[in-house]
Design a protein around this motif. Structure first.
Motif, mmCIF file in Angstrom:
data_model
loop_
_atom_site.group_PDB
_atom_site.id
_atom_site.type_symbol
_atom_site.label_atom_id
_atom_site.label_comp_id
_atom_site.label_asym_id
_atom_site.label_seq_id
_atom_site.Cartn_x
_atom_site.Cartn_y
_atom_site.Cartn_z
ATOM 1 N N UNK A 39 0.830 -1.207 0.000
ATOM 2 C CA UNK A 39 0.000 0.000 0.000
ATOM 3 C C UNK A 39 0.862 1.253 0.000
ATOM 4 N N UNK A 40 1.926 1.246 0.810
ATOM 5 C CA UNK A 40 2.788 2.428 0.879
ATOM 6 C C UNK A 40 3.483 2.665 -0.456
ATOM 7 N N UNK A 41 3.928 1.595 -1.105
ATOM 8 C CA UNK A 41 4.546 1.737 -2.428
ATOM 9 C C UNK A 41 3.582 2.388 -3.407
ATOM 10 N N UNK A 42 2.319 1.968 -3.354
ATOM 11 C CA UNK A 42 1.320 2.575 -4.226
ATOM 12 C C UNK A 42 1.067 4.027 -3.883
ATOM 13 N N UNK A 43 1.053 4.349 -2.575
ATOM 14 C CA UNK A 43 0.844 5.739 -2.153
ATOM 15 C C UNK A 43 1.993 6.631 -2.600
ATOM 16 N N UNK A 44 3.214 6.104 -2.551
ATOM 17 C CA UNK A 44 4.364 6.886 -3.000
ATOM 18 C C UNK A 44 4.268 7.154 -4.495
ATOM 19 N N UNK A 45 3.797 6.199 -5.239
ATOM 20 C CA UNK A 45 3.642 6.403 -6.682
ATOM 21 C C UNK A 45 2.544 7.437 -6.967
ATOM 22 N N UNK A 46 1.450 7.388 -6.201
ATOM 23 C CA UNK A 46 0.408 8.413 -6.341
ATOM 24 C C UNK A 46 0.996 9.793 -6.063
ATOM 25 N N UNK A 47 1.807 9.893 -4.999
ATOM 26 C CA UNK A 47 2.426 11.173 -4.660
ATOM 27 C C UNK A 47 3.357 11.644 -5.765
ATOM 28 N N UNK A 48 4.146 10.737 -6.324
ATOM 29 C CA UNK A 48 5.098 11.109 -7.376
ATOM 30 C C UNK A 48 4.376 11.702 -8.579
ATOM 31 N N UNK A 49 3.277 11.079 -8.989
ATOM 32 C CA UNK A 49 2.542 11.582 -10.149
ATOM 33 C C UNK A 49 1.826 12.888 -9.840
ATOM 34 N N UNK A 50 1.371 13.039 -8.608
ATOM 35 C CA UNK A 50 0.589 14.228 -8.247
ATOM 36 C C UNK A 50 1.454 15.464 -8.074
ATOM 37 N N UNK A 51 2.712 15.283 -7.670
ATOM 38 C CA UNK A 51 3.544 16.426 -7.320
ATOM 39 C C UNK A 51 4.061 17.178 -8.535
ATOM 40 N N UNK A 52 4.115 18.493 -8.377
ATOM 41 C CA UNK A 52 4.791 19.339 -9.356
ATOM 42 C C UNK A 52 6.294 19.083 -9.260
ATOM 43 N N UNK A 53 7.053 19.685 -10.159
ATOM 44 C CA UNK A 53 8.479 19.367 -10.296
ATOM 45 C C UNK A 53 9.247 19.466 -8.977
ATOM 46 N N UNK A 54 9.022 20.512 -8.225
ATOM 47 C CA UNK A 54 9.750 20.696 -6.969
ATOM 48 C C UNK A 54 8.841 20.580 -5.750
ATOM 49 N N UNK A 55 7.767 19.805 -5.900
ATOM 50 C CA UNK A 55 6.873 19.582 -4.773
ATOM 51 C C UNK A 55 7.501 18.677 -3.731
ATOM 52 N N UNK A 56 6.898 18.677 -2.538
ATOM 53 C CA UNK A 56 7.414 17.905 -1.409
ATOM 54 C C UNK A 56 6.467 16.776 -1.045
ATOM 55 N N UNK A 57 7.040 15.619 -0.713
ATOM 56 C CA UNK A 57 6.272 14.524 -0.154
ATOM 57 C C UNK A 57 6.774 14.272 1.263
ATOM 58 N N UNK A 58 5.837 14.025 2.181
ATOM 59 C CA UNK A 58 6.184 13.705 3.563
ATOM 60 C C UNK A 58 5.595 12.335 3.874
ATOM 61 N N UNK A 59 6.444 11.428 4.369
ATOM 62 C CA UNK A 59 6.057 10.040 4.600
ATOM 63 C C UNK A 59 6.187 9.720 6.086
ATOM 64 N N UNK A 60 5.094 9.322 6.689
ATOM 65 C CA UNK A 60 5.069 9.065 8.128
ATOM 66 C C UNK A 60 5.556 7.661 8.454
ATOM 67 N N UNK A 61 6.084 7.500 9.676
ATOM 68 C CA UNK A 61 6.454 6.186 10.224
ATOM 69 C C UNK A 61 7.484 5.458 9.367
ATOM 70 N N UNK A 62 8.440 6.206 8.815
ATOM 71 C CA UNK A 62 9.438 5.595 7.937
ATOM 72 C C UNK A 62 10.499 4.809 8.708
ATOM 73 N N UNK A 63 10.533 4.925 10.036
ATOM 74 C CA UNK A 63 11.581 4.257 10.802
ATOM 75 C C UNK A 63 11.067 3.565 12.066
ATOM 76 N N UNK A 64 9.769 3.450 12.237
ATOM 77 C CA UNK A 64 9.240 2.841 13.454
ATOM 78 C C UNK A 64 9.402 1.328 13.422
ATOM 79 N N UNK A 65 9.633 0.760 14.583
ATOM 80 C CA UNK A 65 9.852 -0.681 14.683
ATOM 81 C C UNK A 65 8.656 -1.475 14.173
#
Length: 306
Positions: free
Chosen positions: A162-188
């Motif tokens: 699901x997260x991989x799919x969400x990242x791809x949605x973000x990549x397509x949605x963002x403008x050239x220098x847009x920002x993506x923020x991803x939660x819980x990238x390091x939690x156990x």
């Protein structure tokens, strides 16, 4: 104009929620909204969103996974004329697949409702954002125009697929220098998020810009303007630390809360420890350490929510 889309309702897109018996109480302050969006990331969001506006970067804002609206309310604070906030969350709908439904039941089902989100958001803004009540995977259908967003916050499922799919949605949605923020990238308890995030970095062109204990900030564009905007603020003066690392040849900033110095022992406590026999002193110290650990421990056996 903001609207409301629903996968499980025929409510017209432009309608507002009607008052209902036993409606959730509206919070008096944004801090009263339940959630796990803390001051460190709140300040990072505010700073980066304001820096985008000051630099003339326009675009919509997208949030995947909103819980009860704590971060969505802040995102709505930064909308400028003509910009739109879209939030996508299951809220109280069925997940549609067994693994995702199990995660929802374990962590969110008892407290997460769309009515709660709407009441919280409308306590601070005159109208709702666009709401997509459905799995975030539905956004892969192109309803978010490519390149239309300047900021995307991903805080939905913790499952790798699901997260991989969400990242791809973000990549397509963002403008050239847009920002993506991803939660819980390091939690156990969220290894699937970690795997998806670092895969995007090492094979998908995602460039890390800022790391906090909870969130990863990155761009598929040029990271240097974001870095410069971050360094222009005196974070230590506000109780934060800023450090720098290098990941695969690229510089990345780390932002954290400053560690407060340990409180000095009182004179009477220090004298007592000095006068006690060594065995008694060790026993007292063990007891004090155990008490501190109990006070600081999190409830066991729970999955930390998004």
């Amino acid at each position: 104009m903001p609207s409301a889309e629903t996968a499980a309702s025929d409510r017209p897109a432009s309608s507002q929620p009607a008052a209902a018996p036993n409606a959730p109480l509206a919070p008096a302050r944004q801090a009263d909204i339940p959630g796990w969006f803390f001051r460190l990331d709140q300040e990072a969001f505010r700073h980066l969103l304001s820096a985008q506006s000051e630099a003339g970067l326009t675009g919509d804002i997208l949030e995947l996974g909103s819980y009860l609206g704590r971060s969505a309310v802040l995102l709505g604070d930064h909308l400028r004329p003509g910009e739109r906030l879209t939030v996508c969350d299951l809220f109280d709908s069925a997940a549609g697949d067994a693994d995702n439904d199990a995660e929802m039941t374990m962590s969110y089902r008892a407290s997460l409702t769309r009515r709660g989100f709407e009441a919280n958001y409308l306590a601070f803004h005159p109208e709702l954002p666009t709401i997509v009540q459905a799995p975030t995977s539905v956004l892969a259908d192109g309803r978010i125009p490519a390149g239309s967003c300047r900021f995307v916050h991903v805080d939905a499922s913790h499952l790798y697929e699901h997260v991989s799919g969400d990242i791809e949605v973000a990549r397509r949605a963002l403008a050239e220098n847009g920002l993506v923020v991803l939660d819980d990238y390091r939690s156990e308890h969220t290894p699937g998020v970690s795997a998806a995030v670092w895969q995007a970095v090492f094979t998908g062109g995602l460039r890390p810009v800022l790391l906090t204990p909870m969130k990863f900030y990155g761009t598929w564009g040029d990271p240097e303007p974001v870095r410069e905007a971050l360094l222009a603020r005196d974070w230590p003066a506000e109780g934060f630390t800023v450090d720098e690392d290098v990941i695969a040849g690229r510089r990345v900033l780390r932002l954290n809360n400053a560690v407060r110095p340990a409180a000095a022992r009182s004179g009477s406590r220090r004298l007592l420890l000095e006068l006690l026999p060594p065995a008694a002193t060790r026993a007292v110290r063990r007891g004090l350490r155990a008490l501190r650990e109990r006070r600081g421990a999190r409830p066991g056996g729970t999955v930390a929510p998004r």
